[in-house]
Design a protein around this motif. Structure first.
Motif, PDB file in Angstrom:
ATOM      1  N   ASN A 169       0.821  -1.209   0.000  1.00  0.00           N
ATOM      2  CA  ASN A 169       0.000   0.000   0.000  1.00  0.00           C
ATOM      3  C   ASN A 169       0.858   1.264   0.000  1.00  0.00           C
ATOM      4  OD1 ASN A 169      -3.106  -0.263   0.282  1.00  0.00           O
ATOM      5  ND2 ASN A 169      -2.312  -1.964   1.491  1.00  0.00           N
ATOM      6  N   PHE A 170       2.000   1.201   0.648  1.00  0.00           N
ATOM      7  CA  PHE A 170       2.880   2.373   0.686  1.00  0.00           C
ATOM      8  C   PHE A 170       3.393   2.721  -0.707  1.00  0.00           C
ATOM      9  CE2 PHE A 170       7.226   4.133   1.152  1.00  0.00           C
ATOM     10  CZ  PHE A 170       6.878   5.367   1.696  1.00  0.00           C
ATOM     11  N   LEU A 171       3.830   1.718  -1.451  1.00  0.00           N
ATOM     12  CA  LEU A 171       4.318   1.995  -2.800  1.00  0.00           C
ATOM     13  C   LEU A 171       3.190   2.492  -3.701  1.00  0.00           C
ATOM     14  CD1 LEU A 171       6.814  -0.956  -3.360  1.00  0.00           C
ATOM     15  CD2 LEU A 171       7.340   1.430  -2.837  1.00  0.00           C
ATOM     16  N   LEU A 172       2.000   1.943  -3.529  1.00  0.00           N
ATOM     17  CA  LEU A 172       0.856   2.437  -4.299  1.00  0.00           C
ATOM     18  C   LEU A 172       0.531   3.878  -3.916  1.00  0.00           C
ATOM     19  CD1 LEU A 172      -1.374  -0.758  -4.138  1.00  0.00           C
ATOM     20  CD2 LEU A 172      -0.326   0.204  -6.202  1.00  0.00           C
ATOM     21  N   LEU A 173       0.578   4.163  -2.622  1.00  0.00           N
ATOM     22  CA  LEU A 173       0.337   5.532  -2.132  1.00  0.00           C
ATOM     23  C   LEU A 173       1.340   6.500  -2.764  1.00  0.00           C
ATOM     24  CD1 LEU A 173       0.182   6.336   1.693  1.00  0.00           C
ATOM     25  CD2 LEU A 173       1.590   7.665   0.166  1.00  0.00           C
ATOM     26  N   CYS A 174       2.602   6.128  -2.777  1.00  0.00           N
ATOM     27  CA  CYS A 174       3.624   7.019  -3.341  1.00  0.00           C
ATOM     28  C   CYS A 174       3.382   7.259  -4.825  1.00  0.00           C
ATOM     29  CB  CYS A 174       5.010   6.419  -3.111  1.00  0.00           C
ATOM     30  SG  CYS A 174       5.536   6.459  -1.383  1.00  0.00           S
ATOM     31  N   ARG A 175       2.958   6.225  -5.526  1.00  0.00           N
ATOM     32  CA  ARG A 175       2.668   6.404  -6.946  1.00  0.00           C
ATOM     33  C   ARG A 175       1.457   7.306  -7.137  1.00  0.00           C
ATOM     34  NH1 ARG A 175       2.081   1.159 -10.787  1.00  0.00           N
ATOM     35  NH2 ARG A 175       0.106   0.888  -9.679  1.00  0.00           N
ATOM     36  N   GLU A 176       0.419   7.116  -6.343  1.00  0.00           N
ATOM     37  CA  GLU A 176      -0.818   7.893  -6.476  1.00  0.00           C
ATOM     38  C   GLU A 176      -0.614   9.362  -6.089  1.00  0.00           C
ATOM     39  OE1 GLU A 176      -3.490   3.966  -5.324  1.00  0.00           O
ATOM     40  OE2 GLU A 176      -3.122   5.553  -3.851  1.00  0.00           O
ATOM     41  N   GLU A 177       0.164   9.584  -5.021  1.00  0.00           N
ATOM     42  CA  GLU A 177       0.337  10.941  -4.505  1.00  0.00           C
ATOM     43  C   GLU A 177       1.578  11.626  -5.078  1.00  0.00           C
ATOM     44  OE1 GLU A 177      -1.875  12.357  -2.269  1.00  0.00           O
ATOM     45  OE2 GLU A 177      -3.111  10.538  -2.441  1.00  0.00           O
ATOM     46  N   LYS A 178       2.330  10.901  -5.937  1.00  0.00           N
ATOM     47  CA  LYS A 178       3.556  11.444  -6.539  1.00  0.00           C
ATOM     48  C   LYS A 178       4.559  11.853  -5.454  1.00  0.00           C
ATOM     49  CE  LYS A 178       1.329  12.920 -10.824  1.00  0.00           C
ATOM     50  NZ  LYS A 178       0.034  12.255 -10.538  1.00  0.00           N
ATOM     51  N   ILE A 179       4.851  10.904  -4.570  1.00  0.00           N
ATOM     52  CA  ILE A 179       5.779  11.108  -3.462  1.00  0.00           C
ATOM     53  C   ILE A 179       6.989  10.200  -3.661  1.00  0.00           C
ATOM     54  CG2 ILE A 179       6.090  10.783  -0.970  1.00  0.00           C
ATOM     55  CD1 ILE A 179       3.140  11.430  -0.601  1.00  0.00           C
ATOM     56  N   ASP A 180       8.162  10.707  -3.354  1.00  0.00           N
ATOM     57  CA  ASP A 180       9.378   9.912  -3.385  1.00  0.00           C
ATOM     58  C   ASP A 180       9.288   8.849  -2.297  1.00  0.00           C
ATOM     59  OD1 ASP A 180      11.917   8.861  -3.122  1.00  0.00           O
ATOM     60  OD2 ASP A 180      12.940  10.792  -2.994  1.00  0.00           O
ATOM     61  N   PRO A 181       9.354   7.560  -2.601  1.00  0.00           N
ATOM     62  CA  PRO A 181       9.220   6.516  -1.581  1.00  0.00           C
ATOM     63  C   PRO A 181      10.290   6.561  -0.500  1.00  0.00           C
ATOM     64  CG  PRO A 181       8.986   5.584  -3.775  1.00  0.00           C
ATOM     65  CD  PRO A 181       9.482   6.984  -3.957  1.00  0.00           C
ATOM     66  N   LEU A 182      11.439   7.196  -0.788  1.00  0.00           N
ATOM     67  CA  LEU A 182      12.510   7.275   0.193  1.00  0.00           C
ATOM     68  C   LEU A 182      12.363   8.469   1.136  1.00  0.00           C
ATOM     69  CD1 LEU A 182      15.542   6.396  -2.119  1.00  0.00           C
ATOM     70  CD2 LEU A 182      14.409   4.887  -0.460  1.00  0.00           C
ATOM     71  N   GLN A 183      11.336   9.303   0.924  1.00  0.00           N
ATOM     72  CA  GLN A 183      11.247  10.539   1.691  1.00  0.00           C
ATOM     73  C   GLN A 183      10.362  10.461   2.934  1.00  0.00           C
ATOM     74  OE1 GLN A 183      10.150  13.979  -0.585  1.00  0.00           O
ATOM     75  NE2 GLN A 183      10.640  15.403   1.041  1.00  0.00           N
ATOM     76  N   PRO A 184       9.166   9.888   2.895  1.00  0.00           N
ATOM     77  CA  PRO A 184       8.288   9.952   4.075  1.00  0.00           C
ATOM     78  C   PRO A 184       8.909   9.275   5.295  1.00  0.00           C
ATOM     79  CG  PRO A 184       7.047   9.302   2.141  1.00  0.00           C
ATOM     80  CD  PRO A 184       8.482   9.252   1.750  1.00  0.00           C
TER      81      PRO A 184
END
Length: 442
Positions: A169-184
């Motif tokens: 879900n985290f990787l999907l969230l990052c793709r949907e919200e356009k967030i760098d997965p290494l940042q949050p």
């Protein structure tokens, strides 16, 4: 949350594209052999590619940057909820936490009031959740979310399925919200932001309070507040109903009611038959769960009602729910707390019925209340698109230095007219209305 240009390229051109874009199975196998990634991590990458069309190549690159941290395993094996109640309570029921809650409530009164209007969740409950979770945003966690989730997914077999799902879900969230997965960043368990949402909860319940196309629970208290409100609403919080009451008991028959989970399972009448005595007058057919909390000497008994159970959907521990409830009461009863809501009632109440209309009792339907006037205008515009409905008025109301823009229709001639109109509003998706008996000029 800002993005590095390379991150934008990474998200836009690889993670969001298909797995087969000139990246063959042979190449994937070769990368896997030379990547040094654990076998279960490589299997997860293949699943994400097959199931969600992520690029294997970029996922391998991403997980090369992930750090699996033993201290995360150490932290999760000694949760605070394992403490006895009298120790756990001391963590949260402090003057600093209570006064911090009063300040957070004052600073965010408009968002809290609007969220209560929309979802029916008392401000002090939302504030207490945020206070228990992150001390009002002061302690949001310093672990990279991808490190925490990966550590628990791949190195903690006891709960690997849960955390593997959250990593997905985290990787999907990052793709949907356009967030760098290494940042949050977040907690050792991967909980994120001011309200500490797990990734699956973010995707299901995070709210965009200002309607700016961002659900920023890390930095925007209004989004965090609305997200908690939406979470509780979707878990069936009962508007204007209480949470819990103290109780006492004689003999040992009451111990039968302590068994099972924490969902209300016995009526007050059934509990009284076990020699349980509520310390408030409650209707005989109301269901409750008898709960015991360990003191330094002895125990105390409480009756958890449906809303107490809803709090445990945020964290399944009854200690957690009781800490939230008691902190919420301390905040609500603090002499410096602004009265922006009716607060929690002392006893269960039925939904209020409409009075007979007349010159002394004009009836209005309130559709919402917003800190941002643009949101009120947007709701008014939505109603205007349905030409058969009356056009609402926007009523600015200032209280304790905070202005809310209330959207109301009325006055209406009778209770029957109000109920018919409310049914039409429900049909077009406006279902969080309430009846107001007042003049719009007041």
């Amino acid at each position: 949350m800002t993005l590095h240009p390379l991150t934008i390229l990474f998200l836009g051109s690889t993670l969001m594209l298909g797995a087969g874009n000139s990246y063959s199975a042979e190449t994937a196998a070769a990368v896997s052999k030379t990547s040094g990634l654990p076998a279960n991590m490589s299997a997860f990458i293949r699943t994400m590619s097959d199931k969600h069309n992520f690029s294997k190549n970029e996922l391998y690159r991403l997980f090369q940057s992930v750090e699996l941290q033993p201290r995360i395993i150490e932290a999760i094996t000694r949760p605070a909820e394992a403490m006895p109640w009298y120790k756990y309570r001391k963590i949260f029921m402090t003057e600093a936490r209570i006064e911090g809650g009063v300040k957070f409530l004052k600073d965010n009164a408009a968002a809290l009031s609007a969220t209560e209007q929309k979802y029916g969740i008392p401000p002090e409950i939302i504030v207490a959740i945020i206070g228990v979770e992150t001390s009002y945003g002061a302690n949001k966690g310093s672990y990279r979310v991808i490190d925490a989730l990966s550590t628990l997914a791949f190195n903690y077999p006891k709960r690997s399925p849960f955390f593997t799902s959250e990593l997905e879900n985290f990787l999907l969230l990052c793709r949907e919200e356009k967030i760098d997965p290494l940042q949050p960043t977040g907690s050792y368990a991967g909980a994120m932001g001011i309200p500490q949402f797990m990734p699956s909860s973010f995707r299901a319940y995070a709210a965009d309070f200002e309607e700016d196309q961002k659900r920023d629970i890390w930095n925007n208290p209004a989004d965090a507040i609305a997200s908690v409100g939406n979470y509780f609403f979707k878990h069936h919080w009962q508007r204007d109903q209480p949470v819990a009451f103290r109780a006492s008991a004689q003999g040992n028959a009451y111990r039968q009611a302590l068994q099972g989970d924490i969902k209300p399972d016995r009526t007050i009448s059934q509990l009284k038959a076990l020699q349980v005595k509520p310390q408030q007058t409650l209707t005989a057919d109301i269901k409750a769960k008898l709960l015991t909390f360990e003191l330094e000497q002895g125990q105390e008994l409480w009756l958890g009602l449906d809303n107490f159970y809803v709090i445990t959907r945020y964290n399944h521990s009854p200690l957690y729910a009781m800490a939230v409830y008691q902190l919420s009461r301390a905040i609500a009863e603090h002499p410096e707390t602004p009265k922006i809501s009716a607060s929690l009632p002392d006893a269960p109440v039925a939904a209020p019925s409409l009075p007979e209309s007349g010159p002394q009792a004009p009836i209005y339907i309130q559709l919402g209340a917003f800190g941002n006037e643009a949101n009120a205008q947007a709701l008014r515009k939505k109603i205007a698109e349905h030409s058969l409905l009356p056009l609402p008025k926007i009523k600015p109301v200032t209280q304790n230095g905070t202005t809310l823009h209330k959207v109301q229709i009325g006055p209406l001639k009778s209770a029957e007219d109000a109920e018919r109109l409310n049914a039409k509003l429900n049909e077009i998706g406006i279902d969080q209305t309430r009846y107001i008996v007042e003049s719009i000029g007041n």
